[in-house]
Motif scaffolding. Structure first.
Motif, PDB file in Angstrom:
ATOM      1  N   SER A  81      -4.732   6.228   0.310  1.00 22.42           N
ATOM      2  CA  SER A  81      -5.705   7.068   1.199  1.00 22.42           C
ATOM      3  C   SER A  81      -6.549   6.077   2.073  1.00 22.42           C
ATOM      4  O   SER A  81      -6.593   6.365   3.278  1.00 22.42           O
ATOM      5  CB  SER A  81      -6.815   7.712   0.169  1.00 22.42           C
ATOM      6  N   ASP A  82      -6.660   4.896   1.798  1.00 22.30           N
ATOM      7  CA  ASP A  82      -7.342   3.952   2.686  1.00 22.30           C
ATOM      8  C   ASP A  82      -6.444   3.553   3.981  1.00 22.30           C
ATOM      9  O   ASP A  82      -7.208   3.649   4.806  1.00 22.30           O
ATOM     10  CB  ASP A  82      -7.678   2.501   1.878  1.00 22.30           C
ATOM     11  N   ARG A  83      -5.180   3.508   3.463  1.00 21.33           N
ATOM     12  CA  ARG A  83      -4.243   3.250   4.636  1.00 21.33           C
ATOM     13  C   ARG A  83      -4.157   4.545   5.676  1.00 21.33           C
ATOM     14  O   ARG A  83      -4.289   4.140   6.835  1.00 21.33           O
ATOM     15  CB  ARG A  83      -2.705   3.118   4.148  1.00 21.33           C
TER      16      ARG A  83
ATOM     17  N   GLN B 219       0.703  -1.241   0.001  1.00 22.82           N
ATOM     18  CA  GLN B 219       0.051  -0.025  -0.152  1.00 22.82           C
ATOM     19  C   GLN B 219       0.910   1.227   0.088  1.00 22.82           C
ATOM     20  O   GLN B 219       0.228   2.282   0.614  1.00 22.82           O
ATOM     21  CB  GLN B 219      -0.919  -0.023   1.186  1.00 22.82           C
ATOM     22  N   SER B 220       2.143   1.174  -0.536  1.00 21.67           N
ATOM     23  CA  SER B 220       2.807   2.273  -0.440  1.00 21.67           C
ATOM     24  C   SER B 220       3.925   2.224  -1.622  1.00 21.67           C
ATOM     25  O   SER B 220       4.256   1.061  -2.124  1.00 21.67           O
ATOM     26  CB  SER B 220       3.657   2.495   0.579  1.00 21.67           C
TER      27      SER B 220
ATOM     28  N   ASP C 283      -2.561   9.875  -7.469  1.00 28.47           N
ATOM     29  CA  ASP C 283      -4.001   9.398  -7.236  1.00 28.47           C
ATOM     30  C   ASP C 283      -4.171   9.231  -5.789  1.00 28.47           C
ATOM     31  O   ASP C 283      -5.152   8.895  -5.373  1.00 28.47           O
ATOM     32  CB  ASP C 283      -4.751   8.716  -8.126  1.00 28.47           C
ATOM     33  N   GLN C 284      -2.982   9.262  -5.146  1.00 29.46           N
ATOM     34  CA  GLN C 284      -2.932   8.959  -3.446  1.00 29.46           C
ATOM     35  C   GLN C 284      -2.195  10.376  -3.010  1.00 29.46           C
ATOM     36  O   GLN C 284      -1.495  10.843  -3.568  1.00 29.46           O
ATOM     37  CB  GLN C 284      -2.154   7.857  -3.249  1.00 29.46           C
ATOM     38  N   PRO C 285      -2.455  10.355  -1.604  1.00 29.61           N
ATOM     39  CA  PRO C 285      -1.486  11.433  -0.972  1.00 29.61           C
ATOM     40  C   PRO C 285      -0.025  11.124  -1.038  1.00 29.61           C
ATOM     41  O   PRO C 285       0.533   9.844  -1.096  1.00 29.61           O
ATOM     42  CB  PRO C 285      -1.653  11.110   0.412  1.00 29.61           C
TER      43      PRO C 285
ATOM     44  N   ASP D 249      12.175  -9.604   6.413  1.00 34.21           N
ATOM     45  CA  ASP D 249      10.920  -9.064   7.072  1.00 34.21           C
ATOM     46  C   ASP D 249      10.618  -7.706   6.340  1.00 34.21           C
ATOM     47  O   ASP D 249      10.102  -6.961   7.025  1.00 34.21           O
ATOM     48  CB  ASP D 249      11.234  -9.054   8.540  1.00 34.21           C
ATOM     49  N   ARG D 250      11.076  -7.548   5.330  1.00 34.68           N
ATOM     50  CA  ARG D 250      10.827  -6.049   4.547  1.00 34.68           C
ATOM     51  C   ARG D 250       9.397  -5.402   4.606  1.00 34.68           C
ATOM     52  O   ARG D 250       9.215  -4.459   5.025  1.00 34.68           O
ATOM     53  CB  ARG D 250      11.378  -6.260   3.042  1.00 34.68           C
ATOM     54  N   SER D 251       8.347  -6.299   4.158  1.00 37.16           N
ATOM     55  CA  SER D 251       7.105  -5.688   4.269  1.00 37.16           C
ATOM     56  C   SER D 251       6.658  -5.516   5.488  1.00 37.16           C
ATOM     57  O   SER D 251       5.944  -4.368   5.730  1.00 37.16           O
ATOM     58  CB  SER D 251       6.047  -7.004   3.777  1.00 37.16           C
TER      59      SER D 251
END
Length: 301
Positions: free
Chosen positions: A107-109, A27-28, A47-49, A162-164
């Protein structure tokens, strides 16, 4: 330093204006933009912050709502979703590129994190819930944010097992800092316009209008109509720090504003209540990651 880390990963640019290297996360997305020659009116939209942090050089940002501002290292610029910004690159060179780090967060995050904050924390009712305001945020970020951005650059670009999970934690922290920054800015505007709305707004406004004075907690508690313990708890809940730290931060932000306008560093130092130039220089560098003199040179350059 972020610059040193990125230089070690340097590759040949595909384009000379806004050459982009991206790293995807849950999500980023983190991107590095390098510009190697002067340019004008380069459009940027997401389209996202989009959280942007200047690393080196200078940009001049323009938006369609008559916003125009210089953008220097150790500053953050947050764009709202689908907002178009035009960028000038006045000093970009092949040997000294203008470099910016950008982190796109869904934006959802952000909404999800705001809801979690609202569930776990209770701000004063007059200041409302935590929520993202879809508007430009342009500010000098402090040393803690700079350290976070440096850590995020490493996390996104490395191949850790463990990156994510680590990206999730870092994005949460960055989003919370963004929400708190917006909340504080809105709160300060509200306090300046309606300082008598409540005891807390009166106390905050008093600090803001007496930056050069030594504040007395007893007087602030009287303005807020609260006991010392309740006042400290509510103040920290709303502003994230104690009244003394808040005054110091506001002094430094005012110092940044005055130096930007061309005022002499020594004059600014004593006007804002600092007792020595060496102390002022030290706390300014701790807060912004650069000395007042270096910052002034950026402004003049």
């Amino acid at each position: 330093m972020i610059t040193e880390f990125l230089n070690n990963k340097k590759t040949e640019p595909k384009v000379l204006v806004e050459n982009k290297i991206s790293f995807n996360g849950p999500q980023s997305q983190l991107s590095i933009y390098d510009t190697f020659e002067p340019a004008q009116k380069v459009q940027l939209k997401s389209d996202q912050p989009l959280f942007c942090a200047m690393i080196s050089g200078k940009k001049i940002m323009h938006s369609d709502d008559n916003y125009h501002s210089d953008f220097f290292p150790h500053e953050s610029f947050v764009m709202a979703p689908n907002q178009i910004v035009e960028i000038d690159f006045p000093i970009a060179q092949l040997t000294q590129p203008t470099r910016c780090l950008a982190i796109e967060i869904s934006s959802d995050r952000i909404t999800q994190i705001a809801e979690q904050l609202n569930y776990s924390q209770q701000k004063s009712k007059e200041f409302g819930d935590w929520q993202y305001q879809p508007q430009i945020v342009h500010t000098r970020h402090n040393a803690q944010t700079q350290t976070l951005l440096q850590r995020m650059t490493h996390i996104y670009s490395e191949n850790h097992q463990d990156r994510s999970f680590m990206i999730d934690l870092a994005v949460n922290e960055l989003t919370i800092r963004l929400l708190r920054q917006q909340s504080r800015a809105l709160m300060m505007s509200f306090c300046m316009l309606q300082s008598d709305f409540s005891g807390m707004t009166a106390a905050i406004n008093y600090i803001e209008t007496h930056l050069a004075d030594n504040i007395e907690i007893a007087h602030l508690c009287k303005l807020a109509c609260m006991s010392r313990t309740k006042f400290f708890n509510e103040f920290k809940q709303n502003l994230g720090c104690t009244p003394f730290v808040f005054q110091q931060q506001q002094r430094l932000k005012k110092a940044h504003e005055l130096i930007s306008s061309g005022r002499q560093i020594t004059q600014v130092c004593f006007e804002l209540g600092f007792t020595s130039c060496s102390h002022f220089s030290r706390v300014f560098k701790q807060f912004y990651g650069t000395s007042p003199k270096t910052f002034q040179q950026y402004q003049l350059g």
